[in-house]
Design a protein around this motif. Structure first.
Motif, PDB file in Angstrom:
ATOM      1  N   GLY A 241       9.971  66.095  50.698  1.00 30.68           N
ATOM      2  CA  GLY A 241      10.012  64.797  50.029  1.00 30.68           C
ATOM      3  C   GLY A 241      11.383  64.139  50.071  1.00 30.68           C
ATOM      4  O   GLY A 241      11.563  63.034  49.576  1.00 30.68           O
ATOM      5  N   LYS A 242      12.356  64.829  50.678  1.00 31.16           N
ATOM      6  CA  LYS A 242      13.677  64.201  50.810  1.00 31.16           C
ATOM      7  C   LYS A 242      13.592  63.123  51.890  1.00 31.16           C
ATOM      8  O   LYS A 242      13.006  63.348  52.943  1.00 31.16           O
TER       9      LYS A 242
ATOM     10  N   LYS B 116      15.852  61.383  44.583  1.00 36.87           N
ATOM     11  CA  LYS B 116      16.592  62.415  43.873  1.00 36.87           C
ATOM     12  C   LYS B 116      16.329  62.312  42.376  1.00 36.87           C
ATOM     13  O   LYS B 116      16.202  63.328  41.684  1.00 36.87           O
ATOM     14  N   GLY B 117      16.208  61.085  41.894  1.00 36.82           N
ATOM     15  CA  GLY B 117      15.937  60.865  40.474  1.00 36.82           C
ATOM     16  C   GLY B 117      14.586  61.385  40.043  1.00 36.82           C
ATOM     17  O   GLY B 117      14.392  61.790  38.904  1.00 36.82           O
TER      18      GLY B 117
ATOM     19  N   MET C   7      26.917  61.231  42.893  1.00 39.98           N
ATOM     20  CA  MET C   7      26.800  60.523  44.176  1.00 39.98           C
ATOM     21  C   MET C   7      25.859  61.292  45.104  1.00 39.98           C
ATOM     22  O   MET C   7      25.961  62.516  45.200  1.00 39.98           O
ATOM     23  N   VAL C   8      24.945  60.576  45.762  1.00 43.44           N
ATOM     24  CA  VAL C   8      24.038  61.271  46.673  1.00 43.44           C
ATOM     25  C   VAL C   8      24.764  61.612  47.985  1.00 43.44           C
ATOM     26  O   VAL C   8      25.683  60.925  48.392  1.00 43.44           O
TER      27      VAL C   8
ATOM     28  N   GLU D  73      22.053  71.228  51.730  1.00 40.25           N
ATOM     29  CA  GLU D  73      23.084  70.663  50.851  1.00 40.25           C
ATOM     30  C   GLU D  73      22.987  69.147  50.692  1.00 40.25           C
ATOM     31  O   GLU D  73      23.798  68.546  50.004  1.00 40.25           O
ATOM     32  N   ILE D  74      22.015  68.518  51.351  1.00 41.48           N
ATOM     33  CA  ILE D  74      21.971  67.053  51.344  1.00 41.48           C
ATOM     34  C   ILE D  74      20.707  66.521  50.675  1.00 41.48           C
ATOM     35  O   ILE D  74      19.723  67.232  50.526  1.00 41.48           O
ATOM     36  N   ASP D  75      20.784  65.232  50.293  1.00 38.32           N
ATOM     37  CA  ASP D  75      19.664  64.592  49.587  1.00 38.32           C
ATOM     38  C   ASP D  75      18.817  63.706  50.498  1.00 38.32           C
ATOM     39  O   ASP D  75      17.700  63.324  50.156  1.00 38.32           O
TER      40      ASP D  75
END
Length: 196
Positions: free
Chosen positions: A72-73, A191-192, A1-2, A38-40
């Motif tokens: 790039g996030k 993220k992928g 889970m993102v 810690e986040i996407d």
């Protein structure tokens, strides 16, 4: 889970958290700079852009926010958050985070009492999105790599540039989570493609 963060310095934080969770992602309220690691993806909520900027400076968030964007996030700015993302803000010499190639005018739909709702056609999201405008800015001009995804009465009110999404209104103040879900899908996609 993102994991999607909501910058928790000021503004409609709880509503964004609910919308993220309704969209099937984990929400984190960001109050410390280290949490950005810690986040996407990150949502910059509506609120008061001047106050938010003061708090960003007070808690030394600015460099880390720019670094986050450049990694790039995905980032999503709503209302005041859009102002923070814009490279140009009318009436100001310097931008805030300044990563989205747009020119924004603050309070361009009037003051608080001129708040209104409108149904918007948002490309890739919905034909009938209920948008809440509160002291909303709008995008006066967009660079060539910016995709305009929604207009209201001829004014640009939502746009995307790569992994950056911005809108003039408050999608979190309704029970329609389609725009947040669109951002969640941007985060999943980013993220992928990043090496794990």
């Amino acid at each position: 889970m993102v994991k999607i963060g909501v910058l928790g310095l000021q503004g409609a934080v709880r509503e964004h958290v609910r919308s993220i969770e309704e969209s099937g992602a984990e929400a984190v309220v960001i109050k410390k700079v280290e949490q950005l690691d810690e986040i996407d993806g990150l949502i910059l909520p509506g609120g008061e852009s001047t106050t938010m900027r003061k708090l960003i400076d007070k808690y030394n968030f600015m460099d880390k926010l720019r670094e986050f964007a450049n990694s790039g996030k995905p980032m999503f700015g709503t209302c005041a958050g859009l102002i923070l993302l814009a490279k140009r803000v009318i009436g100001y010499d310097e931008p805030h985070i300044g990563i989205m190639d747009v020119t924004v005018e603050r309070n361009s739909f009037g003051r608080q009492r001129e708040s209104f709702e409108a149904e918007l056609d948002i490309t890739g999201v919905a034909l009938d999105f209920p948008a809440v405008f509160i002291r909303a800015p709008h995008i006066v001009a967009a660079g060539e790599n910016v995709e305009v995804i929604s207009k209201h009465n001829g004014r640009i009110v939502a746009a995307r540039e790569g992994n950056v999404l911005g809108c003039s209104f408050h999608p979190e103040l309704t029970d329609d989570h389609r725009l947040t879900a669109y951002f969640v899908s941007m985060v999943k996609e980013a993220k992928g493609t990043q090496s794990v």
